[in-house]
Structures are given as structure tokens and as C-alpha cells.
Design an enzyme around this catalytic site. Structure first.
Site, PDB file in Angstrom:
ATOM      1  N   LYS A  35       0.820  -1.218   0.000  1.00 16.30           N
ATOM      2  CA  LYS A  35       0.000   0.000   0.000  1.00 16.30           C
ATOM      3  C   LYS A  35       0.858   1.274   0.000  1.00 16.30           C
ATOM      4  O   LYS A  35       2.070   1.218   0.273  1.00 16.30           O
ATOM      5  CB  LYS A  35      -0.919  -0.042   1.232  1.00 16.30           C
ATOM      6  CG  LYS A  35      -1.943  -1.176   1.195  1.00 16.30           C
ATOM      7  CD  LYS A  35      -2.907  -1.091   2.378  1.00 16.30           C
ATOM      8  CE  LYS A  35      -3.945  -2.195   2.326  1.00 16.30           C
ATOM      9  NZ  LYS A  35      -4.924  -2.077   3.437  1.00 16.30           N
ATOM     10  N   TYR A  91     -12.340  -1.843  -4.005  1.00 14.85           N
ATOM     11  CA  TYR A  91     -12.906  -2.036  -2.660  1.00 14.85           C
ATOM     12  C   TYR A  91     -14.436  -2.000  -2.645  1.00 14.85           C
ATOM     13  O   TYR A  91     -15.036  -1.767  -1.594  1.00 14.85           O
ATOM     14  CB  TYR A  91     -12.337  -0.998  -1.695  1.00 14.85           C
ATOM     15  CG  TYR A  91     -10.967  -1.347  -1.154  1.00 14.85           C
ATOM     16  CD1 TYR A  91     -10.768  -2.494  -0.370  1.00 14.85           C
ATOM     17  CD2 TYR A  91      -9.869  -0.537  -1.390  1.00 14.85           C
ATOM     18  CE1 TYR A  91      -9.517  -2.817   0.139  1.00 14.85           C
ATOM     19  CE2 TYR A  91      -8.608  -0.855  -0.885  1.00 14.85           C
ATOM     20  CZ  TYR A  91      -8.448  -1.995  -0.117  1.00 14.85           C
ATOM     21  OH  TYR A  91      -7.209  -2.309   0.393  1.00 14.85           O
ATOM     22  N   ASN A 148      -1.946   0.255   6.857  1.00  8.99           N
ATOM     23  CA  ASN A 148      -1.426  -1.009   7.388  1.00  8.99           C
ATOM     24  C   ASN A 148      -0.594  -1.804   6.361  1.00  8.99           C
ATOM     25  O   ASN A 148      -0.471  -3.017   6.446  1.00  8.99           O
ATOM     26  CB  ASN A 148      -2.554  -1.846   8.003  1.00  8.99           C
ATOM     27  CG  ASN A 148      -3.637  -2.170   7.001  1.00  8.99           C
ATOM     28  OD1 ASN A 148      -3.505  -1.877   5.818  1.00  8.99           O
ATOM     29  ND2 ASN A 148      -4.702  -2.794   7.466  1.00  8.99           N
ATOM     30  N   HIS A 153      -2.235  -5.504   1.581  1.00 10.52           N
ATOM     31  CA  HIS A 153      -3.549  -6.118   1.376  1.00 10.52           C
ATOM     32  C   HIS A 153      -3.339  -7.552   0.911  1.00 10.52           C
ATOM     33  O   HIS A 153      -2.392  -7.824   0.165  1.00 10.52           O
ATOM     34  CB  HIS A 153      -4.332  -5.364   0.287  1.00 10.52           C
ATOM     35  CG  HIS A 153      -5.531  -6.121  -0.195  1.00 10.52           C
ATOM     36  ND1 HIS A 153      -6.756  -6.038   0.424  1.00 10.52           N
ATOM     37  CD2 HIS A 153      -5.673  -7.020  -1.203  1.00 10.52           C
ATOM     38  CE1 HIS A 153      -7.602  -6.846  -0.196  1.00 10.52           C
ATOM     39  NE2 HIS A 153      -6.969  -7.462  -1.189  1.00 10.52           N
ATOM     40  N   GLU A 194     -10.080 -10.046  -7.505  1.00 10.98           N
ATOM     41  CA  GLU A 194      -8.997  -9.073  -7.318  1.00 10.98           C
ATOM     42  C   GLU A 194      -7.854  -9.285  -8.325  1.00 10.98           C
ATOM     43  O   GLU A 194      -7.286  -8.326  -8.840  1.00 10.98           O
ATOM     44  CB  GLU A 194      -8.477  -9.162  -5.877  1.00 10.98           C
ATOM     45  CG  GLU A 194      -9.527  -8.680  -4.878  1.00 10.98           C
ATOM     46  CD  GLU A 194      -9.102  -8.830  -3.426  1.00 10.98           C
ATOM     47  OE1 GLU A 194      -7.994  -9.351  -3.158  1.00 10.98           O
ATOM     48  OE2 GLU A 194      -9.885  -8.424  -2.549  1.00 10.98           O
TER      49      GLU A 194
END
Ligand code: GDP
Length: 138
Positions: free
Chosen positions: A9, A49, A112, A115, A126
Site C-alpha cells: 500500500k 474495494y 497497514n 492487502h 482481485e
């Protein structure tokens, strides 16, 4: 053999952590069978998302995921989905176990660092969101 989608990310690419995180992935024995660096628009992050559309943090999450470059990859291995989720650690880094990517690098519950797909159906969606069949080189 199973495949899963991984994203490094924007909080992690901003800190130059791509190599560190890929090392952890490869040390776990997962193979990188596709990879690219992208800078998503908010709309592209929103499409990815889509399943979280109703959640209160959806807008913030899409803004974050389009705030800088990401590195998307497809990981392959036996039980790859569960193994990568374990390596990532809990969503909230305060709850992540020692030795996980999020324990080591995540900044907070949103930023964080990584993913990973959470089930075979989401992995298929995805992977298809970012890669064509020709780009998957097992
Ligand atoms: P994951 O599967 O562990 O990534 O967690 P989820 O599917 O529940 O959430 C997707 C992503 O949304 C997380 O990885 C975080 O980047 C973000 N996120 C999750 N919970 C929160 C929250 O409470 N607040 C914010 N701002 N972001 C969150």
C-alpha cells in the site's frame, strides 16, 4: 496450488519498503507470478474495494489507496490465501502478532502496509481487476 492478490500500500511505498515486504513474502515460500506498480485514481480504488462500499471508512480508504503508488502482485503456493493472511497479521497493527508484516511496518488500522485476498472468490475478482491471463506467469 492457490493464488492470491497482494498489494503493497501507499504508506509502505512511501517508506521504500517494497523490497523488505517482498523478501518476507518470498521467505515464506510464496512465489510472485505477476507484479506491477500502479498509481490508482480514487475511482479505481473504489472499484477494487466495492465490497466495502457500505462501511464507514470506505471514502477514507479509497482516498488513502489513491494517495501514492502501490505494488500489486499475484502470489502462488499451496494454501496461498491463508498463508499470506497469516504473514500479513491482523488488520489493526496493535493486534498483529510478532513476525508479521503489519506488526513490523503498519502505521495504524488504515495505513497497514499490505492487502491480501481473504477467500478464493475475492482472490479471483482481485487478480482479474489488475491482471490479464497473459500477465500471470507461473
Ligand atoms: P483486511 O482484510 O485485514 O485488509 O481488513 P478489512 O477487509 O476489514 O479492511 C480493508 C482495509 O480497510 C484495511 O486493510 C484497512 O486499510 C482499512 N480499514 C479497516 N478498518 C478500518 C477502520 O476502522 N478505519 C479506517 N480508516 N480504515 C480501516
Amino acid at each position: 496450488m492457490e493464488r492470491t492478490l497482494s498489494i503493497i500500500k501507499p504508506d509502505a511505498t512511501a517508506r521504500n519498503l517494497e523490497g523488505e515486504i517482498l523478501s518476507m513474502i518470498q521467505a515464506e515460500g510464496l512465489r510472485v507470478v505477476a507484479m506491477k506498480r500502479l498509481y490508482l485514481t480514487t475511482e479505481q480504488a473504489g472499484g477494487f474495494y466495492e465490497v466495502h462500499k457500505e462501511r464507514p471508512f470506505y471514502g477514507e480508504l479509497c482516498a488513502f489507496m489513491s494517495s501514492g503508488p502501490i505494488v500489486v502482485s499475484v502470489l502462488e503456493g499451496e494454501d496461498a490465501i491463508a498463508r499470506y493472511r497469516k504473514l500479513m497479521g491482523a488488520t489493526n497493527p496493535e493486534q498483529a502478532e510478532e513476525g508479521t508484516v503489519r506488526k513490523k511496518y503498519a502505521q495504524d488500522i488504515e495505513r497497514n502496509s499490505v492487502h491480501g485476498s481473504d477467500a478464493p472468490e475475492t482472490a479471483a475478482f482481485e487478480i482479474g481487476y489488475f491482471f490479464s491471463q497473459l500477465e500471470l506467469v507461473g
